[in-house]
Enzyme design. Structure first.
Site, PDB file in Angstrom:
ATOM      1  N   ASN A  88       4.673 -17.634   7.857  1.00 57.04           N
ATOM      2  CA  ASN A  88       3.520 -17.717   6.969  1.00 57.04           C
ATOM      3  C   ASN A  88       2.222 -17.265   7.637  1.00 57.04           C
ATOM      4  O   ASN A  88       1.293 -16.826   6.962  1.00 57.04           O
ATOM      5  CB  ASN A  88       3.361 -19.163   6.480  1.00 57.04           C
ATOM      6  CG  ASN A  88       2.003 -19.423   5.873  1.00 57.04           C
ATOM      7  OD1 ASN A  88       1.730 -19.052   4.730  1.00 57.04           O
ATOM      8  ND2 ASN A  88       1.118 -20.051   6.645  1.00 57.04           N
ATOM      9  N   TYR A 158      -4.791  -4.572   6.158  1.00 55.88           N
ATOM     10  CA  TYR A 158      -4.018  -5.644   5.518  1.00 55.88           C
ATOM     11  C   TYR A 158      -2.843  -5.067   4.724  1.00 55.88           C
ATOM     12  O   TYR A 158      -1.704  -5.548   4.844  1.00 55.88           O
ATOM     13  CB  TYR A 158      -4.937  -6.455   4.612  1.00 55.88           C
ATOM     14  CG  TYR A 158      -4.290  -7.690   4.030  1.00 55.88           C
ATOM     15  CD1 TYR A 158      -3.815  -8.709   4.851  1.00 55.88           C
ATOM     16  CD2 TYR A 158      -4.173  -7.868   2.645  1.00 55.88           C
ATOM     17  CE1 TYR A 158      -3.225  -9.852   4.327  1.00 55.88           C
ATOM     18  CE2 TYR A 158      -3.598  -9.001   2.116  1.00 55.88           C
ATOM     19  CZ  TYR A 158      -3.131  -9.995   2.949  1.00 55.88           C
ATOM     20  OH  TYR A 158      -2.548 -11.123   2.422  1.00 55.88           O
ATOM     21  N   LYS A 162       1.253  -5.712   5.570  1.00 55.01           N
ATOM     22  CA  LYS A 162       2.155  -6.340   4.602  1.00 55.01           C
ATOM     23  C   LYS A 162       3.249  -5.381   4.142  1.00 55.01           C
ATOM     24  O   LYS A 162       4.385  -5.798   3.879  1.00 55.01           O
ATOM     25  CB  LYS A 162       1.358  -6.880   3.411  1.00 55.01           C
ATOM     26  CG  LYS A 162       0.456  -8.060   3.770  1.00 55.01           C
ATOM     27  CD  LYS A 162       1.239  -9.208   4.419  1.00 55.01           C
ATOM     28  CE  LYS A 162       0.368 -10.418   4.690  1.00 55.01           C
ATOM     29  NZ  LYS A 162       1.122 -11.552   5.287  1.00 55.01           N
ATOM     30  N   THR A 191      -7.677 -20.454  -0.936  1.00 52.17           N
ATOM     31  CA  THR A 191      -7.690 -20.784   0.494  1.00 52.17           C
ATOM     32  C   THR A 191      -8.943 -20.221   1.149  1.00 52.17           C
ATOM     33  O   THR A 191      -9.749 -19.536   0.518  1.00 52.17           O
ATOM     34  CB  THR A 191      -6.460 -20.186   1.205  1.00 52.17           C
ATOM     35  OG1 THR A 191      -6.523 -18.752   1.102  1.00 52.17           O
ATOM     36  CG2 THR A 191      -5.158 -20.689   0.590  1.00 52.17           C
TER      37      THR A 191
END
Length: 251
Positions: A88, A158, A162, A191
């Site tokens: 995670n 990013y 991914k 978050t």
């Protein structure tokens, strides 16, 4: 008697903390990896008869990735019926378009790839080697992102990490048919990362308004509710049949 051991990285906050907290009430042993320990999680695990082991490590540092892998798997209990690894830990990394990702950004980019990709490859490889002789039910869940499947200006780093995570999951599934692997996009979660996104400079991230609107309309997923949904998905009989998946496809 069945016995489950779960390993969760990035367990100190956000989705990782929610996943670890719920697993502490479900499994026999919980192993967590993050830069900071969580005493409340230790107490929760104790109350539910779960043995909790925490490894303090910065998984953006290659040396600490290797050390965490050695520490975890040199002492892994091999008597369980089921092993779960949830990769995670992750970072948004440096945000910016081509005109700002040049000079003096190499270290920041490497940091993002170390955490989002390299740590996953090292820990997954060690996990698969350690658990293969057990003949147990082996499940690996890599927390990915829709950003790895759809290009977004300003998120070159990013998106690339991914996308790499998705492809690595596909490769590892071919290499380890004894295990079940999924790279799962969790959707947009309320978050600290989302707060960071809403504060980005528009010149670096032109799509900022979309995420601001999601927050203002209350459309961000609650980490606890999402963790519950993800763990239900993890325990499905058909887990692993679709190796690149999105939790939003499930009710």
């Amino acid at each position: 008697m069945s016995k489950t051991i779960a390993i969760v990285t990035g367990s100190s906050r956000g989705l990782g903390a929610a996943l670890a907290g719920q697993l502490a009430t479900q499994v026999n042993q919980l192993v967590t990896v993050s830069r900071t320990d969580n005493r409340q999680l230790h107490e929760l695990a104790r109350q539910h008869g779960c043995h909790h082991i925490h490894h303090e490590a910065d998984l953006a540092d290659p040396a600490q990735i290797d050390q965490a892998s050695l520490d975890i798997f040199s002492q892994l209990d091999l008597s369980a019926n089921q092993y779960i690894l949830i990769n995670n830990a992750g970072t948004l990394g440096p945000v910016g378009q081509y005109n700002s990702l040049g000079h003096n950004k190499a270290q920041d980019i490497a940091h993002a790839f170390n955490l989002n990709v390299n740590s996953v490859i090292v820990l997954t490889s060690a996990f698969l080697r350690a658990t293969r002789p057990t003949g147990a039910d082996i499940r690996i869940l890599n927390i990915s992102s829709g950003a790895g499947r759809s290009p977004t200006a300003g998120w070159g780093v990013y998106c690339a990490t991914k996308a790499a995570l998705d492809m690595y999951t596909r490769v590892a599934k071919q290499e380890a048919p004894h295990a079940k692997l999924v790279s799962l996009a969790p959707g947009v979660i309320d978050t600290a990362m989302q707060k960071q996104i809403r504060e980005l400079d528009l010149n670096d991230f032109p799509n900022r308004s979309r995420f601001t609107q999601l927050h203002d309309k209350g459309e961000l997923s609650n980490p606890e509710q999402l963790a519950h949904k993800i763990l239900n998905y993890l325990h499905r009989d058909d887990f692993g049949q679709t190796e690149i998946d999105d939790i939003r496809h499930y009710s």
